[in-house]
Design an enzyme around this catalytic site. Sequence first.
Site, mmCIF file in Angstrom:
data_model
loop_
_atom_site.group_PDB
_atom_site.id
_atom_site.type_symbol
_atom_site.label_atom_id
_atom_site.label_comp_id
_atom_site.label_asym_id
_atom_site.label_seq_id
_atom_site.Cartn_x
_atom_site.Cartn_y
_atom_site.Cartn_z
ATOM 1 N NE ARG A 1 -4.288 -1.178 -0.033
ATOM 2 C CZ ARG A 1 -4.383 -2.248 -0.818
ATOM 3 N NH1 ARG A 1 -3.362 -2.643 -1.562
ATOM 4 N NH2 ARG A 1 -5.518 -2.924 -0.883
ATOM 5 C CD GLU B 1 -3.348 2.886 -5.602
ATOM 6 O OE1 GLU B 1 -4.336 2.179 -5.897
ATOM 7 O OE2 GLU B 1 -2.323 2.420 -5.103
ATOM 8 C CG HIS C 1 -3.286 -1.068 -6.867
ATOM 9 N ND1 HIS C 1 -3.886 -0.430 -5.820
ATOM 10 C CD2 HIS C 1 -3.215 -2.377 -6.488
ATOM 11 C CE1 HIS C 1 -4.160 -1.290 -4.851
ATOM 12 N NE2 HIS C 1 -3.766 -2.487 -5.237
HETATM 13 O O1 LIG Z 1 -5.700 -5.500 -1.548
HETATM 14 C C1 LIG Z 1 -5.698 -6.146 -2.597
HETATM 15 O O2 LIG Z 1 -6.343 -7.193 -2.717
HETATM 16 C C2 LIG Z 1 -4.835 -5.712 -3.737
HETATM 17 O O3 LIG Z 1 -4.171 -4.530 -3.464
HETATM 18 C C3 LIG Z 1 -5.583 -5.628 -5.034
HETATM 19 O O4 LIG Z 1 -6.414 -4.522 -5.151
HETATM 20 P P1 LIG Z 1 -7.396 -4.456 -6.406
HETATM 21 O O5 LIG Z 1 -8.474 -5.458 -6.167
HETATM 22 O O6 LIG Z 1 -7.935 -3.073 -6.429
HETATM 23 O O7 LIG Z 1 -6.593 -4.791 -7.612
#
Ligand SMILES: O=C(O)[C@H](O)COP(=O)(O)O
Length: 327
Positions: free
Chosen positions: A235, A264, A285
């Site tokens: 994160r 983000e 991400h």
């Molecule tokens: O916490 C999570 O599962 C990951 O960071 C993935 O996030 P996302 O589902 O937005 O890709």
Amino acid sequence: MGLDIKSVLIVDGVGANCAEILNSHNIKVTTKAKITKEELLKEIPNHEALVVRSATQVTREVLDAGSKLKVVGRAGAGVDNIDVAVAGQKGIGVINAPGANAMSACELTCGLTLALARHIVPAASALRAGRWERTQHTGTELNGKTLAILGLGRVGREVAIRMNAFGMKTIGFDPFVTAEQCAQFNTTKMELDEIWPLADYITLHTPLIDSTRNFINGSVLSRCKKGVKIINVGRGGLINERDFYEALKSGQVSGAALDVFEQEPPTDPLTLEIIQHPAVIASPHLGASTKEAQIRVGLEIAEQLVNLVKPGTYTTPLAEVTRVLPK
Ligand SMILES: O=C(O)[C@H](O)COP(=O)(O)O
């Protein structure tokens, strides 16, 4: 007797299988891949459940507006975009799919570690731009280097197993994992103060909670080896961006691969400068963005929701972050 969930709102581009499974149990689904805060506030009163990834912020305002809301499903692991404290107070359950995307996050971490060591991204960009740069992109081997893994849960331990295969020595920290458990994935558990001077690479796999916010800060970075490299697929808030940028400019940090950001998509000028820095590889991400992970998270959240409505339909266990079922 299960929960009365007649209608589910699915946002953030959760895999289509989630809606298909719910529909097959006569649960109505409204899907909005992208939704603004205003649209969400307008739509949420119509639904008993909401399914999100990380983009949608499930704030107190959203939870207050969800007059019929019983459950928020996080199609993924991190629940830092959901106000779980308020959800708990309001009796709204929060469930997630904690392991479903772990392998994808692990593989991206390993790929970024290799990319940092061998300058793969800047070398490929240079060649695409017509420049044959060889000496500029002499890298270093991973073999024999020390990788510090902060957070030894589902992702961190898989990273250890794979990077051990490259000859890296893995050390790590996690208050919830014992030294004996660490030994099972060939990792030496250490105190944080012992880790900083030893690490050639640091990779972050802790959740973002109050105690981990700004985990990597100026004080920590000053105790690291000169030229340490950092990989963050966890994160954004785990790294203090101001301190990190100073360390990047001074060469205290010689490279970083960042897949996650405090905001983000990032718009903050400091974050944008970090992204532009030549020693940084930045990605949007993508940790969980694989076909396999998205099928698994969609399936796990859908099956948990169906089980809440019709208990015992699937074997998928309920992953409660805040209590869904009455005690
Ligand atoms: O916490 C999570 O599962 C990951 O960071 C993935 O996030 P996302 O589902 O937005 O890709």
